[in-house]
Design an enzyme around this catalytic site. Structure first.
Site, mmCIF file in Angstrom:
data_model
loop_
_atom_site.group_PDB
_atom_site.id
_atom_site.type_symbol
_atom_site.label_atom_id
_atom_site.label_comp_id
_atom_site.label_asym_id
_atom_site.label_seq_id
_atom_site.Cartn_x
_atom_site.Cartn_y
_atom_site.Cartn_z
ATOM 1 C CG HIS A 60 -0.263 0.091 2.529
ATOM 2 N ND1 HIS A 60 0.637 -0.860 2.980
ATOM 3 C CD2 HIS A 60 -0.341 1.016 3.531
ATOM 4 C CE1 HIS A 60 1.061 -0.539 4.183
ATOM 5 N NE2 HIS A 60 0.500 0.605 4.540
ATOM 6 C CG HIS A 62 -0.165 4.220 4.914
ATOM 7 N ND1 HIS A 62 -0.875 3.414 5.768
ATOM 8 C CD2 HIS A 62 -1.014 5.247 4.586
ATOM 9 C CE1 HIS A 62 -2.085 3.914 5.954
ATOM 10 N NE2 HIS A 62 -2.198 5.020 5.244
ATOM 11 C CG ASP A 64 5.011 2.840 7.323
ATOM 12 O OD1 ASP A 64 4.131 3.086 6.492
ATOM 13 O OD2 ASP A 64 4.814 2.115 8.332
ATOM 14 C CG HIS A 65 4.578 -0.082 4.019
ATOM 15 N ND1 HIS A 65 4.763 -1.417 4.315
ATOM 16 C CD2 HIS A 65 3.997 0.468 5.117
ATOM 17 C CE1 HIS A 65 4.321 -1.662 5.533
ATOM 18 N NE2 HIS A 65 3.854 -0.533 6.041
ATOM 19 C CG HIS A 138 -3.719 -0.564 6.659
ATOM 20 N ND1 HIS A 138 -3.652 -0.556 8.031
ATOM 21 C CD2 HIS A 138 -2.745 0.298 6.233
ATOM 22 C CE1 HIS A 138 -2.680 0.247 8.422
ATOM 23 N NE2 HIS A 138 -2.121 0.784 7.351
ATOM 24 C CG ASP A 209 0.971 -1.744 7.320
ATOM 25 O OD1 ASP A 209 1.957 -2.430 7.658
ATOM 26 O OD2 ASP A 209 0.955 -0.509 7.389
ATOM 27 C CG HIS A 267 4.759 -2.919 9.960
ATOM 28 N ND1 HIS A 267 3.817 -2.349 10.788
ATOM 29 C CD2 HIS A 267 4.948 -2.031 8.957
ATOM 30 C CE1 HIS A 267 3.455 -1.165 10.302
ATOM 31 N NE2 HIS A 267 4.131 -0.961 9.182
#
Length: 306
Positions: A60, A62, A64-65, A138, A209, A267
């Site tokens: 996805h 976001h 942090d990915h 998520h 997530d 994670h």
């Protein structure tokens, strides 16, 4: 086949923990699952041949990915490369890649093919394996992935072939490739007469997530390696639900129900320093005794079962 954990953290990088990213190496091909901040650092420290990354699978969009992806794209332009780089992910991944290239004025000397996906679906397919995406739950559209090899041929029995009058040479290769051949006495010899039972391929699964869902276990069933989010301890389950994440014990439940061979959590919340991660491990092992903690730059072999 082997997996390299390039980063195991969630939300924000720590001095000793990069953000979530896993590299899978299979027969010389490289596949990247997510690309959090710090991905390049781990690639270099592990001396991995990043320029041979074939495809990137994004769970996805976001930050942090995906914040490590622009660096990967620019890094790959430092060498001659003719092969395209495929990037798969949910809606917005194409906009993110295109905007990053434009704003950063990237020099790219190879084809980049971005494909937005709607799970469940097969997103990538080659001769002897597929990569499949499945929906997670998520705060924005998020998917998990499995890379699953097709069944392998059974073992060839040379003694049986000789008994049936098939001499060593090209005819053996034909039998191993599934073709019928003529024996020295003119009789037809079929592959199943000299080949053992088909053998299973390997399966790698990547889940991060998401709220806990029973359906996840069905998607990752019988994985040889499951990399699964275990972000919080049970005492913080309300926070996990609010932010749509999983606890370590929920990750363990998926591993147990799915009969996976090996499960490594990833994670982690930045609230846990490395010395405190044992809290997550102990809760997971109460349900799935073989649960493990992944660590940055951890290498995990994924052997054949038979």
């Amino acid at each position: 086949m082997e997996a390299f954990v390039l980063g195991c953290g969630g939300m924000m990088p720590l001095p000793y923990r990069h953000l979530t990213s896993v590299l899978l190496r299979r027969d010389g091909d490289l596949f990247l699952f997510d690309g959090g901040e710090g991905t390049q650092v781990s690639l270099r420290r592990l001396n991995l041949k990043w320029k041979k990354i074939n495809a990137i699978f994004v769970s996805h969009t976001h930050a942090d990915h995906v914040t490590g992806l622009p660096g990967i794209l620019m890094l790959s332009a430092q060498v001659d490369r003719d092969e395209p780089l495929y990037i798969y992910g949910p809606p917005k991944i194409k906009e993110y890649i295109e905007t990053s290239r434009k704003v950063l004025d990237m020099y790219i000397n190879y084809p980049i093919v971005v494909k937005e996906i709607t799970a469940p679906c097969v997103v990538h397919e080659e001769k002897d394996f597929i990569v499949r995406a499945f929906p997670l739950d998520h705060t924005k559209t998020c998917v998990g992935y499995t890379l699953e090899e097709h069944e392998r041929p059974g073992e060839f029995n040379p003694e049986k072939a000789r008994e049936l009058g098939v001499p060593c040479g090209p005819l053996w290769s034909k039998l191993q490739n599934g073709e019928e051949v003529q024996a020295s006495d003119g009789k037809t010899v079929k592959p199943e007469q000299v080949m053992g039972k088909k053998r299973s391929g390997r399966k790698f699964s990547f889940v991060t997530d998401t709220l806990y869902k029973e359906s996840i276990a069905k998607e990752v069933k019988d994985s040889d390696l499951l990399i699964c989010e275990g972000m919080f301890e049970d005492a913080l389950i309300d926070q996990a639900k609010e932010k749509k994440h999983m606890t370590a014990s929920q990750a363990a439940t998926i591993a147990k129900d799915a009969n996976v061979k090996r499960m490594c959590m990833i994670h982690y919340s930045p609230r846990y320093n490395d010395k405190e991660l044992h809290i997550l491990l102990e809760e997971a092992q109460k349900i799935y005794p073989n649960a493990e903690l992944s660590r940055d730059r951890m290498q995990i072999e994924i052997p054949f079962r038979d």
